[in-house]
Design an enzyme around this catalytic site. Structure first.
Site, PDB file in Angstrom:
ATOM      1  N   SER A 158       5.954   2.668 -25.416  1.00 41.48           N
ATOM      2  CA  SER A 158       5.287   4.498 -24.903  1.00 41.48           C
ATOM      3  C   SER A 158       6.808   4.983 -24.915  1.00 41.48           C
ATOM      4  O   SER A 158       6.117   6.427 -24.927  1.00 41.48           O
ATOM      5  CB  SER A 158       4.595   3.894 -23.684  1.00 41.48           C
ATOM      6  OG  SER A 158       5.423   3.825 -22.193  1.00 41.48           O
ATOM      7  N   HIS A 159       7.554   4.934 -24.567  1.00 41.63           N
ATOM      8  CA  HIS A 159       9.182   5.975 -24.354  1.00 41.63           C
ATOM      9  C   HIS A 159      10.207   5.390 -25.440  1.00 41.63           C
ATOM     10  O   HIS A 159      11.422   6.100 -25.878  1.00 41.63           O
ATOM     11  CB  HIS A 159       9.267   5.288 -23.561  1.00 41.63           C
ATOM     12  CG  HIS A 159       8.921   6.104 -22.406  1.00 41.63           C
ATOM     13  ND1 HIS A 159       7.336   5.599 -21.403  1.00 41.63           N
ATOM     14  CD2 HIS A 159       8.444   7.634 -21.201  1.00 41.63           C
ATOM     15  CE1 HIS A 159       7.317   6.366 -20.539  1.00 41.63           C
ATOM     16  NE2 HIS A 159       7.640   7.602 -20.406  1.00 41.63           N
ATOM     17  N   GLU A 200       0.989   4.639 -22.116  1.00 40.58           N
ATOM     18  CA  GLU A 200       0.689   3.497 -22.756  1.00 40.58           C
ATOM     19  C   GLU A 200      -0.942   4.283 -22.817  1.00 40.58           C
ATOM     20  O   GLU A 200      -1.129   3.071 -23.533  1.00 40.58           O
ATOM     21  CB  GLU A 200       0.723   3.038 -21.132  1.00 40.58           C
ATOM     22  CG  GLU A 200       2.149   2.445 -20.627  1.00 40.58           C
ATOM     23  CD  GLU A 200       2.615   0.922 -22.240  1.00 40.58           C
ATOM     24  OE1 GLU A 200       1.499   0.227 -22.830  1.00 40.58           O
ATOM     25  OE2 GLU A 200       3.660   1.095 -22.118  1.00 40.58           O
TER      26      GLU A 200
END
Length: 352
Positions: A47-48, A188
């Site tokens: 998610s990053h 997420e």
């Protein structure tokens, strides 16, 4: 067709730089952003990772992020360093100020490193882990947009408001944790929406304040804090320390400033840097050893020590490449072409 694509670190970096420079960032600014994105993907923080590159390009397209930002370093006090990011990305401002902040920590034992007027999109561990590798302990806090409801409420007030901490270890990777005070990271939820997957219960509310496992409804409603009132209290602390204390925006103000553009949140960041050598002097070695007793007591009963899974993922990525969701990868390749950044053959592009 496989749902994922495997890329090398060099290919991921090339892809980031093509997107970012194609979107108008200068080379040093783009390299600072690319480094934290690649680090996230390398450590399987999906998610990053490369997914965040899409958001960075969108933020640049809104015109809010200053593509020509010139961070200004302000020596505010013996133990306080501020960097005005000039409304550029936070990672660029971090790079411009971190060495002087480290000098202050070595001199005073503790330094507060403040970044103001920045667009922050990344995880926080890339900012504290390198400090622990140099022998420091560090704590980082930042708000975001108001996406999260307080415990007992239904309307967004807080940001995801992450907290990251790093502790140095001798002959071992630093101990690091980085978590949102929301029940999950917003990224997420966005990845679940893209994949057509439901959320687990207890993460979010819909627009009517009712529990939902639909990620699209969650993004339109409100996220929840982790641990109920405890996460809510910690989130409030982050708002105050990384907002009013450093003369920057709280999450409600950041969301209002965005005015529906859906750009990366604009606010500030506070990083506290502790030098154990100044705190402890000749007692440094003894107390680092005592800290290892704590870690051994955790690992010795097969309990999870935060950051260990990420370090293993890093090792895997260095040997076998990084797995990227195919839809994300294909969107980024299309973005490279749209931005006109692929006049030469793109090393990151490959057949389906």
């Amino acid at each position: 067709m496989a749902e994922t694509v495997t890329v090398t670190l060099d290919e991921a970096s090339d892809l980031c730089l093509r997107v970012l420079t194609g979107a108008g960032l200068g080379r040093r600014h783009a390299e600072a952003v690319a480094a934290v994105i690649v680090a996230g993907q390398r450590d399987e923080c999906h998610s990053h990772g490369l997914y965040r590159l899409i958001g960075c390009a969108r933020a640049l397209a809104t015109g809010r992020v200053n593509k020509a930002a010139m961070p200004k370093v302000i020596d505010s006090a013996p133990s306080i360093l501020k960097v005005d990011a000039d409304f550029g990305f936070s990672s660029y401002a971090y790079n411009e100020g971190i060495e002087l902040a480290v000098e202050k920590a070595r001199s005073q034992g503790l330094a507060a490193f403040v970044i103001n007027n920045c667009y922050h999109f990344s995880a926080l561990w890339p900012e504290v882990e390198p400090l622990a590798e140099r022998g420091f302990a560090a704590l980082a806090l930042t708000p975001s947009h108001s996406w999260v409801a307080p415990a007992g409420g239904t309307k967004p007030v807080f940001g995801t408001n992450p907290i990251a901490f790093a502790w140095p270890r001798v002959d071992n990777h630093p101990f690091v944790f980085d978590f949102a005070t929301s029940a999950t990271a917003r990224g997420e939820i966005e990845l679940h929406r893209r994949a057509g997957k439901s959320l687990v219960p207890g993460l979010a509310l819909d627009r009517n304040g009712q529990p939902t496992v639909d990620p699209a409804e969650a993004l339109r409603g409100a996220m929840l804090t982790f641990g109920g009132h405890k996460g809510s209290a910690l989130s409030t602390m982050v708002e105050l320390l990384a907002g009013p204390l450093i003369n920057d925006l709280i999450s409600l103000e950041s969301k209002a400033l965005d005015d529906g553009l859906d750009a990366t949140p604009c606010h500030g960041e506070l990083i506290l840097i502790f030098d154990p050598r100044v705190f402890l002097g000749e007692a440094l070695g003894k107390n680092l050893a005592r800290a290892e007793l704590l870690f051994d007591a955790i690992i010795g009963q097969d309990a999870r020590l935060p950051s260990q899974r990420r370090y293993q993922a890093r090792l895997n990525s260095l040997h076998a490449g990084m797995s990227v969701q195919r839809s994300v990868y294909e969107e980024l390749i299309a973005l490279v072409k749209t931005l006109g950044a692929s006049r030469n053959v793109c090393a990151c592009e490959r057949p389906a």
